[in-house]
Design an enzyme around this catalytic site. Structure first.
Site, short mmCIF file in Angstrom:
data_model
loop_
_atom_site.label_atom_id
_atom_site.label_comp_id
_atom_site.label_asym_id
_atom_site.label_seq_id
_atom_site.Cartn_x
_atom_site.Cartn_y
_atom_site.Cartn_z
N CYS A 1 25.32 47.40 34.90
CA CYS A 1 24.74 46.59 33.78
C CYS A 1 23.93 45.20 34.67
O CYS A 1 23.10 44.48 33.64
CB CYS A 1 26.15 46.23 32.75
SG CYS A 1 26.76 47.42 31.58
N HIS A 47 22.75 40.10 28.02
CA HIS A 47 23.38 41.75 28.56
C HIS A 47 23.61 42.23 27.31
O HIS A 47 24.53 41.35 26.61
CB HIS A 47 23.91 41.91 29.82
CG HIS A 47 24.75 43.73 29.45
ND1 HIS A 47 23.63 44.71 29.96
CD2 HIS A 47 25.04 44.18 29.67
CE1 HIS A 47 24.39 45.93 29.78
NE2 HIS A 47 25.47 45.12 29.73
N ASN A 70 24.29 49.58 24.42
CA ASN A 70 24.02 49.07 25.96
C ASN A 70 23.48 50.16 26.39
O ASN A 70 23.51 51.37 26.69
CB ASN A 70 25.70 49.34 26.05
CG ASN A 70 26.22 48.14 27.47
OD1 ASN A 70 24.41 48.31 28.18
ND2 ASN A 70 27.22 47.98 27.90
C1 LIG Z 1 35.43 49.00 23.30
C2 LIG Z 1 36.11 47.96 22.74
C3 LIG Z 1 34.98 47.76 20.96
C4 LIG Z 1 37.27 48.13 21.84
O1 LIG Z 1 37.93 47.10 21.43
P1 LIG Z 1 39.44 47.03 20.86
O2 LIG Z 1 38.89 46.00 19.93
O3 LIG Z 1 39.78 46.53 22.44
O4 LIG Z 1 39.79 48.24 20.60
P2 LIG Z 1 40.91 49.16 21.46
O5 LIG Z 1 40.19 49.76 22.37
O6 LIG Z 1 42.28 48.25 21.72
O7 LIG Z 1 40.94 49.78 20.37
C5 LIG Z 1 41.84 49.93 18.91
C6 LIG Z 1 42.11 51.29 18.52
O8 LIG Z 1 40.87 52.16 18.14
C7 LIG Z 1 40.87 53.17 18.56
N1 LIG Z 1 39.38 53.44 18.87
C8 LIG Z 1 38.51 53.16 20.17
N2 LIG Z 1 38.03 53.63 19.94
C9 LIG Z 1 37.35 53.65 18.73
C10 LIG Z 1 35.82 54.62 18.13
N3 LIG Z 1 34.28 54.33 18.38
N4 LIG Z 1 35.84 54.84 16.93
C11 LIG Z 1 37.29 54.68 16.09
N5 LIG Z 1 39.05 54.29 16.83
C12 LIG Z 1 38.11 53.58 18.06
C13 LIG Z 1 41.34 53.13 19.59
O9 LIG Z 1 41.89 54.46 20.47
C14 LIG Z 1 43.04 52.59 19.57
O10 LIG Z 1 43.20 52.97 18.24
P3 LIG Z 1 45.29 53.02 18.40
O11 LIG Z 1 44.99 51.48 18.24
O12 LIG Z 1 45.89 54.19 17.48
O13 LIG Z 1 45.41 53.00 20.33
C15 LIG Z 1 35.61 46.53 22.83
O14 LIG Z 1 36.75 46.52 24.20
C16 LIG Z 1 34.65 46.43 23.84
O15 LIG Z 1 33.65 45.33 23.99
N6 LIG Z 1 35.33 45.62 25.17
C17 LIG Z 1 33.89 45.30 25.81
C18 LIG Z 1 33.27 46.85 26.50
C19 LIG Z 1 31.51 46.63 26.77
O16 LIG Z 1 31.59 45.81 27.14
N7 LIG Z 1 31.29 47.64 27.68
C20 LIG Z 1 30.76 47.48 28.90
C21 LIG Z 1 30.21 46.62 29.80
S1 LIG Z 1 29.04 46.58 30.42
#
Ligand SMILES: CC(C)(COP(=O)(O)OP(=O)(O)OC[C@H]1O[C@@H](n2cnc3c(N)ncnc32)[C@H](O)[C@@H]1OP(=O)(O)O)[C@@H](O)C(=O)NCCC(=O)NCCS
Length: 334
Positions: free
Chosen positions: A116, A261, A291
Protein backbone atom coordinates in the site's frame (compact mmCIF):
# COMPACT_ATOMS: atom_id res chain seq x y z
CA UNK A 1 22.16 23.01 -6.72
CA UNK A 2 19.74 20.21 -7.49
CA UNK A 3 16.53 21.01 -9.33
CA UNK A 4 13.05 20.35 -8.00
CA UNK A 5 10.78 17.61 -9.37
CA UNK A 6 7.07 18.02 -9.93
CA UNK A 7 4.13 15.75 -10.67
CA UNK A 8 3.26 17.07 -14.14
CA UNK A 9 0.14 14.97 -14.62
CA UNK A 10 -1.88 12.15 -13.08
CA UNK A 11 -4.17 9.49 -14.53
CA UNK A 12 -6.37 6.78 -13.08
CA UNK A 13 -8.05 3.73 -14.56
CA UNK A 14 -10.42 1.16 -13.08
CA UNK A 15 -11.91 -1.83 -14.91
CA UNK A 16 -15.59 -1.38 -15.85
CA UNK A 17 -17.10 -4.25 -13.80
CA UNK A 18 -18.69 -2.84 -10.61
CA UNK A 19 -18.82 -5.44 -7.82
CA UNK A 20 -21.25 -4.41 -5.10
CA UNK A 21 -21.32 -5.65 -1.52
CA UNK A 22 -24.60 -7.37 -2.36
CA UNK A 23 -22.84 -9.35 -5.12
CA UNK A 24 -20.33 -10.67 -2.58
CA UNK A 25 -23.08 -12.10 -0.37
CA UNK A 26 -23.64 -14.93 -2.88
CA UNK A 27 -20.06 -16.15 -2.27
CA UNK A 28 -19.55 -15.58 1.46
CA UNK A 29 -21.42 -14.95 4.68
CA UNK A 30 -21.39 -11.19 4.87
CA UNK A 31 -23.78 -8.28 4.56
CA UNK A 32 -23.75 -4.86 2.96
CA UNK A 33 -24.33 -3.38 6.44
CA UNK A 34 -21.28 -5.12 7.96
CA UNK A 35 -18.99 -4.01 5.15
CA UNK A 36 -20.24 -0.40 5.04
CA UNK A 37 -20.18 0.01 8.81
CA UNK A 38 -16.66 -1.44 9.33
CA UNK A 39 -14.97 -0.22 6.15
CA UNK A 40 -17.07 2.40 4.33
CA UNK A 41 -16.79 0.33 1.12
CA UNK A 42 -19.94 0.07 -1.02
CA UNK A 43 -18.48 -1.33 -4.22
CA UNK A 44 -15.18 -2.09 -5.92
CA UNK A 45 -14.03 -2.82 -9.47
CA UNK A 46 -12.82 -6.22 -10.61
CA UNK A 47 -11.30 -7.30 -13.89
CA UNK A 48 -13.46 -9.78 -15.77
CA UNK A 49 -12.28 -13.30 -14.89
CA UNK A 50 -10.60 -15.27 -17.65
CA UNK A 51 -9.89 -12.27 -19.88
CA UNK A 52 -6.14 -12.25 -19.18
CA UNK A 53 -6.05 -8.75 -17.71
CA UNK A 54 -3.11 -8.18 -15.36
CA UNK A 55 -1.58 -5.32 -13.41
CA UNK A 56 0.42 -4.13 -16.43
CA UNK A 57 -2.76 -3.86 -18.56
CA UNK A 58 -4.52 -1.58 -16.07
CA UNK A 59 -1.26 0.33 -15.67
CA UNK A 60 -1.07 1.00 -19.43
CA UNK A 61 -4.47 2.73 -19.38
CA UNK A 62 -3.56 4.85 -16.35
CA UNK A 63 -0.17 5.72 -17.91
CA UNK A 64 -1.81 6.94 -21.14
CA UNK A 65 -4.12 9.19 -19.15
CA UNK A 66 -1.25 10.55 -17.04
CA UNK A 67 0.80 11.34 -20.17
CA UNK A 68 -2.14 13.20 -21.65
CA UNK A 69 -2.82 15.16 -18.48
CA UNK A 70 0.90 16.07 -18.20
CA UNK A 71 1.18 17.07 -21.84
CA UNK A 72 4.24 14.83 -22.05
CA UNK A 73 4.85 12.64 -25.12
CA UNK A 74 5.63 8.95 -24.70
CA UNK A 75 9.02 9.60 -26.34
CA UNK A 76 9.95 11.94 -23.47
CA UNK A 77 9.70 9.17 -20.83
CA UNK A 78 13.18 8.05 -19.78
CA UNK A 79 12.42 5.75 -16.86
CA UNK A 80 9.59 3.67 -15.38
CA UNK A 81 8.92 2.86 -11.73
CA UNK A 82 6.16 0.27 -11.28
CA UNK A 83 4.68 -0.45 -7.85
CA UNK A 84 2.50 -3.51 -7.33
CA UNK A 85 1.96 -6.45 -4.99
CA UNK A 86 0.04 -8.30 -7.72
CA UNK A 87 2.50 -8.54 -10.62
CA UNK A 88 1.38 -10.18 -13.87
CA UNK A 89 3.94 -12.94 -13.20
CA UNK A 90 6.40 -13.85 -10.42
CA UNK A 91 9.16 -12.56 -12.67
CA UNK A 92 10.05 -10.54 -14.63
CA UNK A 93 8.29 -7.63 -12.97
CA UNK A 94 5.23 -5.94 -14.46
CA UNK A 95 7.30 -2.90 -15.46
CA UNK A 96 8.75 -4.59 -18.53
CA UNK A 97 5.33 -5.81 -19.66
CA UNK A 98 4.00 -2.27 -19.32
CA UNK A 99 7.04 -0.95 -21.19
CA UNK A 100 6.43 -3.34 -24.08
CA UNK A 101 2.68 -2.64 -24.23
CA UNK A 102 3.26 1.13 -24.26
CA UNK A 103 6.03 0.79 -26.87
CA UNK A 104 8.72 2.46 -24.76
CA UNK A 105 12.32 2.11 -25.98
CA UNK A 106 15.01 0.43 -23.79
CA UNK A 107 15.43 2.40 -20.54
CA UNK A 108 15.64 1.80 -16.78
CA UNK A 109 12.50 0.02 -15.58
CA UNK A 110 12.22 -0.60 -11.88
CA UNK A 111 9.64 -2.74 -10.05
CA UNK A 112 9.08 -2.10 -6.38
CA UNK A 113 7.21 -4.06 -3.73
CA UNK A 114 6.05 -1.78 -0.94
CA UNK A 115 2.37 -2.81 -1.07
CA UNK A 116 0.00 0.00 0.00
CA UNK A 117 2.98 2.32 0.43
CA UNK A 118 4.22 1.41 -3.04
CA UNK A 119 3.20 4.59 -4.79
CA UNK A 120 4.72 6.86 -2.12
CA UNK A 121 8.01 4.95 -2.35
CA UNK A 122 7.85 5.02 -6.17
CA UNK A 123 7.25 8.75 -6.21
CA UNK A 124 10.21 9.38 -3.94
CA UNK A 125 12.42 7.28 -6.24
CA UNK A 126 11.28 9.30 -9.27
CA UNK A 127 11.88 12.50 -7.31
CA UNK A 128 15.48 11.49 -6.59
CA UNK A 129 16.25 10.51 -10.20
CA UNK A 130 14.77 13.73 -11.59
CA UNK A 131 16.36 16.00 -8.99
CA UNK A 132 19.78 14.50 -9.58
CA UNK A 133 19.43 15.10 -13.33
CA UNK A 134 19.82 11.39 -14.12
CA UNK A 135 16.61 11.58 -16.19
CA UNK A 136 14.01 14.22 -17.04
CA UNK A 137 10.69 12.38 -17.15
CA UNK A 138 9.72 9.33 -15.11
CA UNK A 139 6.51 7.34 -15.51
CA UNK A 140 5.38 6.20 -12.06
CA UNK A 141 2.68 3.52 -11.97
CA UNK A 142 0.77 1.85 -9.16
CA UNK A 143 -1.46 -0.97 -10.35
CA UNK A 144 -3.20 -3.96 -8.80
CA UNK A 145 -5.34 -6.90 -9.78
CA UNK A 146 -6.49 -8.29 -6.43
CA UNK A 147 -9.64 -10.05 -7.57
CA UNK A 148 -7.78 -13.07 -8.99
CA UNK A 149 -5.87 -13.59 -5.73
CA UNK A 150 -8.40 -13.31 -2.92
CA UNK A 151 -10.40 -16.00 -1.18
CA UNK A 152 -14.02 -15.06 -1.85
CA UNK A 153 -15.39 -17.78 0.45
CA UNK A 154 -16.42 -17.10 4.05
CA UNK A 155 -12.93 -18.21 5.14
CA UNK A 156 -11.37 -15.18 3.41
CA UNK A 157 -14.14 -12.62 3.92
CA UNK A 158 -12.23 -10.29 6.25
CA UNK A 159 -9.71 -9.59 3.46
CA UNK A 160 -11.83 -10.25 0.36
CA UNK A 161 -14.32 -7.46 0.98
CA UNK A 162 -11.55 -4.84 1.28
CA UNK A 163 -9.64 -5.09 -1.98
CA UNK A 164 -10.38 -3.87 -5.48
CA UNK A 165 -8.60 -3.68 -8.85
CA UNK A 166 -7.33 -0.46 -10.39
CA UNK A 167 -4.36 1.59 -11.51
CA UNK A 168 -3.00 5.09 -11.19
CA UNK A 169 -0.01 6.80 -12.76
CA UNK A 170 1.92 10.03 -12.53
CA UNK A 171 4.48 11.72 -14.74
CA UNK A 172 7.31 13.21 -12.70
CA UNK A 173 9.60 15.74 -14.36
CA UNK A 174 11.57 18.93 -13.74
CA UNK A 175 9.31 21.53 -12.05
CA UNK A 176 7.52 23.78 -14.55
CA UNK A 177 5.82 26.09 -12.10
CA UNK A 178 7.59 28.36 -9.63
CA UNK A 179 7.26 27.01 -6.08
CA UNK A 180 5.45 23.86 -7.28
CA UNK A 181 6.89 20.39 -6.83
CA UNK A 182 7.83 17.66 -4.41
CA UNK A 183 9.11 19.16 -1.16
CA UNK A 184 10.09 16.04 0.77
CA UNK A 185 9.51 12.32 1.12
CA UNK A 186 9.45 10.38 4.40
CA UNK A 187 9.72 6.60 4.10
CA UNK A 188 9.57 3.88 6.73
CA UNK A 189 9.30 0.13 7.21
CA UNK A 190 9.29 -2.13 10.25
CA UNK A 191 9.70 -5.81 9.39
CA UNK A 192 8.76 -6.92 12.89
CA UNK A 193 5.19 -6.90 11.60
CA UNK A 194 5.83 -8.68 8.28
CA UNK A 195 3.38 -11.51 8.95
CA UNK A 196 0.48 -9.32 10.13
CA UNK A 197 -0.60 -8.88 6.51
CA UNK A 198 0.95 -11.23 3.98
CA UNK A 199 0.69 -13.99 1.44
CA UNK A 200 2.70 -16.92 2.80
CA UNK A 201 3.19 -18.94 -0.42
CA UNK A 202 4.64 -19.38 -3.01
CA UNK A 203 7.78 -19.10 -0.87
CA UNK A 204 11.39 -19.49 -1.99
CA UNK A 205 12.25 -20.95 1.42
CA UNK A 206 10.02 -23.96 0.69
CA UNK A 207 10.38 -26.81 -1.76
CA UNK A 208 8.14 -26.92 -3.66
CA UNK A 209 7.28 -23.27 -3.27
CA UNK A 210 3.57 -24.07 -3.47
CA UNK A 211 2.11 -27.46 -2.52
CA UNK A 212 -1.35 -28.96 -2.87
CA UNK A 213 -1.56 -28.85 0.91
CA UNK A 214 -0.84 -25.09 0.86
CA UNK A 215 -3.64 -24.56 -1.61
CA UNK A 216 -6.08 -26.66 0.44
CA UNK A 217 -5.19 -24.60 3.52
CA UNK A 218 -5.53 -21.32 1.58
CA UNK A 219 -1.96 -20.20 2.31
CA UNK A 220 -1.72 -18.71 -1.16
CA UNK A 221 -4.35 -16.13 -0.19
CA UNK A 222 -3.61 -12.93 1.77
CA UNK A 223 -4.10 -13.21 5.52
CA UNK A 224 -4.36 -10.27 7.87
CA UNK A 225 -4.52 -9.35 11.52
CA UNK A 226 -7.03 -6.56 10.90
CA UNK A 227 -6.92 -5.06 14.37
CA UNK A 228 -3.14 -4.78 14.44
CA UNK A 229 -3.12 -3.22 10.99
CA UNK A 230 -5.76 -0.69 12.06
CA UNK A 231 -3.95 0.23 15.28
CA UNK A 232 -0.56 0.77 13.67
CA UNK A 233 -1.99 2.51 10.59
CA UNK A 234 -3.72 5.31 12.47
CA UNK A 235 -0.66 6.01 14.63
CA UNK A 236 1.93 5.92 11.85
CA UNK A 237 -0.13 7.92 9.36
CA UNK A 238 -0.74 10.79 11.79
CA UNK A 239 2.92 10.72 12.85
CA UNK A 240 4.37 10.91 9.34
CA UNK A 241 1.95 13.65 8.21
CA UNK A 242 3.12 15.79 11.13
CA UNK A 243 6.75 14.97 10.29
CA UNK A 244 6.38 16.00 6.64
CA UNK A 245 4.77 19.32 7.57
CA UNK A 246 7.23 20.10 10.35
CA UNK A 247 10.25 19.31 8.13
CA UNK A 248 9.09 22.05 5.74
CA UNK A 249 8.05 24.57 8.39
CA UNK A 250 4.28 24.07 7.95
CA UNK A 251 1.40 23.18 10.24
CA UNK A 252 -1.92 21.41 9.67
CA UNK A 253 -3.55 24.79 8.96
CA UNK A 254 -1.34 25.17 5.85
CA UNK A 255 -2.45 21.85 4.38
CA UNK A 256 -4.66 22.19 1.30
CA UNK A 257 -5.48 18.50 0.94
CA UNK A 258 -4.48 15.19 2.51
CA UNK A 259 -4.69 12.19 0.20
CA UNK A 260 -4.61 9.22 2.56
CA UNK A 261 -4.16 5.66 1.37
CA UNK A 262 -7.65 4.18 1.05
CA UNK A 263 -7.49 1.11 3.30
CA UNK A 264 -10.60 1.66 5.34
CA UNK A 265 -12.80 4.75 5.66
CA UNK A 266 -12.66 4.34 9.47
CA UNK A 267 -8.87 4.70 9.35
CA UNK A 268 -9.19 7.89 7.27
CA UNK A 269 -11.85 9.29 9.62
CA UNK A 270 -9.75 8.48 12.66
CA UNK A 271 -6.73 10.19 11.10
CA UNK A 272 -8.81 13.22 10.03
CA UNK A 273 -10.00 13.65 13.61
CA UNK A 274 -6.57 13.08 15.13
CA UNK A 275 -5.04 15.70 12.82
CA UNK A 276 -7.98 18.10 13.17
CA UNK A 277 -8.64 18.33 9.42
CA UNK A 278 -11.77 19.89 7.93
CA UNK A 279 -13.71 17.83 5.34
CA UNK A 280 -12.37 19.99 2.52
CA UNK A 281 -8.77 19.18 3.62
CA UNK A 282 -9.05 15.43 2.93
CA UNK A 283 -10.26 13.30 0.04
CA UNK A 284 -11.59 9.72 0.18
CA UNK A 285 -12.98 7.48 -2.56
CA UNK A 286 -12.85 4.05 -0.92
CA UNK A 287 -16.66 3.78 -1.04
CA UNK A 288 -16.42 3.15 -4.81
CA UNK A 289 -13.09 1.36 -5.26
CA UNK A 290 -12.16 -0.40 -2.01
CA UNK A 291 -8.46 -0.70 -1.24
CA UNK A 292 -6.50 -0.78 -4.51
CA UNK A 293 -3.13 -0.88 -2.69
CA UNK A 294 -0.41 0.81 -4.79
CA UNK A 295 -3.08 2.39 -7.02
CA UNK A 296 -5.10 4.15 -4.35
CA UNK A 297 -3.03 7.30 -3.93
CA UNK A 298 -2.88 8.24 -7.63
CA UNK A 299 -6.55 7.26 -8.13
CA UNK A 300 -7.59 9.41 -5.20
CA UNK A 301 -5.27 12.28 -6.18
CA UNK A 302 -6.60 12.25 -9.74
CA UNK A 303 -10.16 12.37 -8.47
CA UNK A 304 -9.44 15.20 -6.00
CA UNK A 305 -7.87 17.25 -8.81
CA UNK A 306 -10.80 16.59 -11.16
CA UNK A 307 -13.23 17.57 -8.39
CA UNK A 308 -11.43 20.90 -7.96
CA UNK A 309 -10.44 19.99 -4.41
CA UNK A 310 -6.75 20.48 -5.27
CA UNK A 311 -5.69 23.65 -7.08
CA UNK A 312 -2.39 24.96 -8.34
CA UNK A 313 -0.39 26.20 -5.36
CA UNK A 314 -2.10 23.99 -2.75
CA UNK A 315 0.01 22.13 -0.22
CA UNK A 316 -0.78 18.42 -0.66
CA UNK A 317 0.28 15.48 1.49
CA UNK A 318 0.13 11.93 0.12
CA UNK A 319 0.31 9.40 2.94
CA UNK A 320 0.17 5.61 3.06
CA UNK A 321 0.48 2.61 5.35
CA UNK A 322 0.54 -1.04 4.43
CA UNK A 323 1.93 -4.54 4.61
CA UNK A 324 5.49 -4.88 5.86
CA UNK A 325 4.63 -2.79 7.78
CA UNK A 326 5.62 0.05 5.47
CA UNK A 327 4.49 3.65 5.64
CA UNK A 328 5.43 7.04 4.32
CA UNK A 329 4.40 10.47 3.09
CA UNK A 330 5.25 12.83 0.26
CA UNK A 331 4.62 16.54 0.76
CA UNK A 332 4.29 18.63 -2.36
CA UNK A 333 3.16 21.99 -3.65
CA UNK A 334 0.64 21.34 -6.44
C1 LIG B 1 -10.86 -5.92 8.69
C2 LIG B 1 -11.66 -5.07 9.66
C3 LIG B 1 -12.72 -4.28 8.92
C4 LIG B 1 -12.34 -6.02 10.64
O1 LIG B 1 -13.05 -5.27 11.60
P1 LIG B 1 -12.94 -5.65 13.15
O2 LIG B 1 -13.86 -4.78 13.87
O3 LIG B 1 -11.50 -5.64 13.50
O4 LIG B 1 -13.55 -7.09 13.14
P2 LIG B 1 -12.91 -8.46 13.66
O5 LIG B 1 -11.75 -8.86 12.81
O6 LIG B 1 -12.70 -8.35 15.13
O7 LIG B 1 -14.09 -9.41 13.37
C5 LIG B 1 -15.35 -9.27 14.00
C6 LIG B 1 -16.24 -10.38 13.50
O8 LIG B 1 -16.63 -10.10 12.15
C7 LIG B 1 -16.39 -11.25 11.35
N1 LIG B 1 -16.09 -10.81 9.98
C8 LIG B 1 -14.89 -10.59 9.40
N2 LIG B 1 -15.05 -10.20 8.13
C9 LIG B 1 -16.38 -10.18 7.90
C10 LIG B 1 -17.16 -9.87 6.78
N3 LIG B 1 -16.64 -9.49 5.62
N4 LIG B 1 -18.49 -9.94 6.90
C11 LIG B 1 -19.07 -10.30 8.03
N5 LIG B 1 -18.38 -10.62 9.15
C12 LIG B 1 -17.05 -10.57 9.07
C13 LIG B 1 -15.23 -11.94 12.01
O9 LIG B 1 -15.20 -13.30 11.63
C14 LIG B 1 -15.56 -11.74 13.46
O10 LIG B 1 -16.50 -12.70 13.85
P3 LIG B 1 -16.42 -13.37 15.31
O11 LIG B 1 -16.58 -12.22 16.27
O12 LIG B 1 -17.56 -14.33 15.29
O13 LIG B 1 -15.08 -14.00 15.38
C15 LIG B 1 -10.75 -4.11 10.45
O14 LIG B 1 -9.96 -4.80 11.37
C16 LIG B 1 -9.88 -3.30 9.56
O15 LIG B 1 -10.34 -2.57 8.71
N6 LIG B 1 -8.55 -3.36 9.74
C17 LIG B 1 -7.63 -2.69 8.88
C18 LIG B 1 -7.53 -3.47 7.63
C19 LIG B 1 -6.77 -2.78 6.57
O16 LIG B 1 -6.83 -1.57 6.46
N7 LIG B 1 -6.06 -3.53 5.74
C20 LIG B 1 -5.31 -3.04 4.66
C21 LIG B 1 -4.14 -2.27 5.15
S1 LIG B 1 -3.24 -1.55 3.94
Amino acid sequence: MTRRAQILGVGGYVPPWVVTNAYLTQWMETTDEWIVERTGIRERRWVEPGKGVGASDLGVEAARRALESAGVALEQIQMVVFATLSPDHDFPGSGVFLQRKLGLRPMPVLDIRQQCTGFVYALSIADQYVRSGFVDHVLVVGSEVHSTGIDISTRGRDVAVLFGDGAGAAIVGPARDADAGILSAHLYADGNHAEELWVEVPASNKHPRLSHEDIDAGRHYPSMNGRQVFKHAVTRIAEVVHESLARNGFTIADLGCLIPHQANLRISEYVQKALGLRDDQIHNNIDRYGNTTAATIPLCLDEAIQAGKIRRGDLVCLVAFGAGFTWGAVLLRW
